[in-house]
Scaffold this motif. Structure first.
Motif, short mmCIF file in Angstrom:
data_model
loop_
_atom_site.label_atom_id
_atom_site.label_comp_id
_atom_site.label_asym_id
_atom_site.label_seq_id
_atom_site.Cartn_x
_atom_site.Cartn_y
_atom_site.Cartn_z
N GLY A 27 35.27 114.73 46.57
CA GLY A 27 36.51 114.50 45.86
C GLY A 27 37.19 115.72 45.31
O GLY A 27 38.34 115.67 44.90
N SER A 28 36.49 116.86 45.32
CA SER A 28 37.07 118.06 44.71
C SER A 28 38.26 118.60 45.49
O SER A 28 39.10 119.29 44.93
CB SER A 28 36.01 119.15 44.52
N SER A 29 38.34 118.27 46.77
CA SER A 29 39.50 118.71 47.54
C SER A 29 40.45 117.55 47.85
O SER A 29 41.42 117.71 48.59
CB SER A 29 39.04 119.36 48.85
N GLY A 30 40.17 116.39 47.28
CA GLY A 30 40.99 115.21 47.54
C GLY A 30 42.15 115.08 46.57
O GLY A 30 42.18 115.70 45.51
N GLN A 31 43.10 114.24 46.96
CA GLN A 31 44.24 113.92 46.11
C GLN A 31 44.04 112.52 45.54
O GLN A 31 43.62 111.61 46.25
CB GLN A 31 45.53 113.93 46.90
N VAL A 32 44.37 112.38 44.26
CA VAL A 32 44.28 111.07 43.62
C VAL A 32 45.46 110.23 44.12
O VAL A 32 46.61 110.66 44.05
CB VAL A 32 44.32 111.20 42.08
N ARG A 33 45.14 109.07 44.65
CA ARG A 33 46.16 108.15 45.14
C ARG A 33 46.29 106.98 44.16
O ARG A 33 45.33 106.62 43.49
CB ARG A 33 45.79 107.61 46.52
N PRO A 34 47.45 106.35 44.13
CA PRO A 34 47.62 105.20 43.23
C PRO A 34 46.73 104.03 43.64
O PRO A 34 46.50 103.80 44.83
CB PRO A 34 49.10 104.82 43.37
N MET A 35 46.25 103.32 42.63
CA MET A 35 45.38 102.18 42.87
C MET A 35 46.22 100.97 43.27
O MET A 35 47.27 100.71 42.69
CB MET A 35 44.61 101.87 41.57
N THR A 36 45.76 100.25 44.28
CA THR A 36 46.38 99.00 44.69
C THR A 36 45.89 97.91 43.75
O THR A 36 44.70 97.80 43.49
CB THR A 36 45.97 98.66 46.14
N LEU A 37 46.81 97.11 43.22
CA LEU A 37 46.46 96.12 42.22
C LEU A 37 46.35 94.72 42.79
O LEU A 37 46.97 94.40 43.82
CB LEU A 37 47.49 96.14 41.08
N PHE A 38 45.59 93.89 42.12
CA PHE A 38 45.36 92.50 42.50
C PHE A 38 46.70 91.83 42.83
O PHE A 38 47.68 91.97 42.11
CB PHE A 38 44.68 91.76 41.35
N GLY A 39 46.71 91.09 43.93
CA GLY A 39 47.92 90.42 44.38
C GLY A 39 48.58 91.12 45.55
O GLY A 39 49.29 90.50 46.33
N ASP A 40 48.32 92.43 45.70
CA ASP A 40 48.88 93.16 46.83
C ASP A 40 48.21 92.62 48.11
O ASP A 40 46.98 92.51 48.17
CB ASP A 40 48.60 94.65 46.68
N PRO A 41 48.99 92.30 49.13
CA PRO A 41 48.41 91.71 50.35
C PRO A 41 47.29 92.54 51.00
O PRO A 41 46.39 91.96 51.60
CB PRO A 41 49.62 91.60 51.29
N VAL A 42 47.31 93.86 50.86
CA VAL A 42 46.27 94.68 51.50
C VAL A 42 44.88 94.39 50.92
O VAL A 42 43.88 94.58 51.59
CB VAL A 42 46.61 96.19 51.42
N LEU A 43 44.83 93.87 49.68
CA LEU A 43 43.54 93.53 49.07
C LEU A 43 43.02 92.17 49.52
O LEU A 43 41.86 91.85 49.29
CB LEU A 43 43.64 93.52 47.54
N HIS A 44 43.88 91.37 50.13
CA HIS A 44 43.52 89.99 50.41
C HIS A 44 43.45 89.69 51.91
O HIS A 44 43.57 88.54 52.32
CB HIS A 44 44.50 89.06 49.69
N ALA A 45 43.26 90.72 52.72
CA ALA A 45 43.12 90.56 54.16
C ALA A 45 41.99 91.47 54.65
O ALA A 45 41.80 92.56 54.10
CB ALA A 45 44.42 90.92 54.87
N PRO A 46 41.24 91.04 55.64
CA PRO A 46 40.17 91.90 56.17
C PRO A 46 40.72 93.23 56.69
O PRO A 46 41.81 93.30 57.25
CB PRO A 46 39.58 91.07 57.31
N CYS A 47 39.95 94.28 56.49
CA CYS A 47 40.34 95.63 56.93
C CYS A 47 39.93 95.86 58.38
O CYS A 47 38.98 95.26 58.88
CB CYS A 47 39.68 96.68 56.03
N ALA A 48 40.63 96.77 59.03
CA ALA A 48 40.38 97.11 60.43
C ALA A 48 39.23 98.12 60.55
O ALA A 48 39.05 98.97 59.68
CB ALA A 48 41.65 97.69 61.06
#
Length: 184
Positions: A8-29
């Motif tokens: 994580g020391s070279s990573g960028q902090v990305r915004p957290m996806t919150l409950f209700g967002d469709p990406v959290l409620h569908a299987p990932c590829a």
């Protein structure tokens, strides 16, 4: 430029996806390409998890619908478990079912007593496509099951029943980060 060995020391902090967002409620590829883009994603996931003070993070929690999770989680004996799994499969979840407090970075500030097995085994691959096998007990087993659920399109609230589920959903509706939206 040499990459740091601290996740994580070279990573960028990305915004957290919150409950209700469709990406959290569908299987990932499944991940099919292993290279610099995947390595950047994993670094960003570590950075985002640490910034949010979490112990695990699935890719869809930062809006990327791919089967990857990272963790830096203690077990019940306070042993640290640090790593990542690409294309994980929960191959065992057994032992005693424990209802314990569970929170989620995608439901900030909320938690509920959620039933989980006290032993879990996950298999997958690493950034290079090499086989990985991660086994955990206690709190770490809870973390492994929680992150695998995310990649299947589930959040811990989906594991709740009856009054516990109703109470959790009321808390979500009242949360300062919640927007009015249809229930998934």
């Amino acid at each position: 430029m040499r990459q740091s060995s601290i996740p994580g020391s070279s990573g960028q902090v990305r915004p957290m996806t919150l409950f209700g967002d469709p990406v959290l409620h569908a299987p990932c590829a499944e991940v099919t390409e292993f290279g610099p883009e995947l390595a950047r994603l994993v670094e960003d996931m570590y950075a985002s998890m640490y910034a949010a003070r979490g112990v695990g993070l699935a890719a869809n929690q930062i809006g990327v619908a791919r089967r990857v999770f990272v963790f830096d989680c203690p077990d019940d004996e306070d042993r640290r478990h640090l790593g990542h799994v690409v294309n994980p499969r929960l191959v065992e979840a057994d032992g005693v079912v424990v209802r314990g407090p569970e929170g989620c970075l995608s439901l900030p500030g909320l938690e509920a007593g959620t039933p989980r097995f006290d032993h879990a085994l996950v298999e997958g691959v690493d950034l290079r496509g090499e086989p990985v096998r991660v086994e955990g007990t206690g709190f770490f087993a809870r973390c492994l099951q929680h992150e695998c659920d995310h990649l299947e399109g589930m959040v811990y609230v989906d594991r709740l029943e009856g009054w516990r589920r109703r109470r959790a959903l009321r808390a979500v509706a009242k949360a300062p980060w919640s927007e009015p939206r249809a229930q998934p």
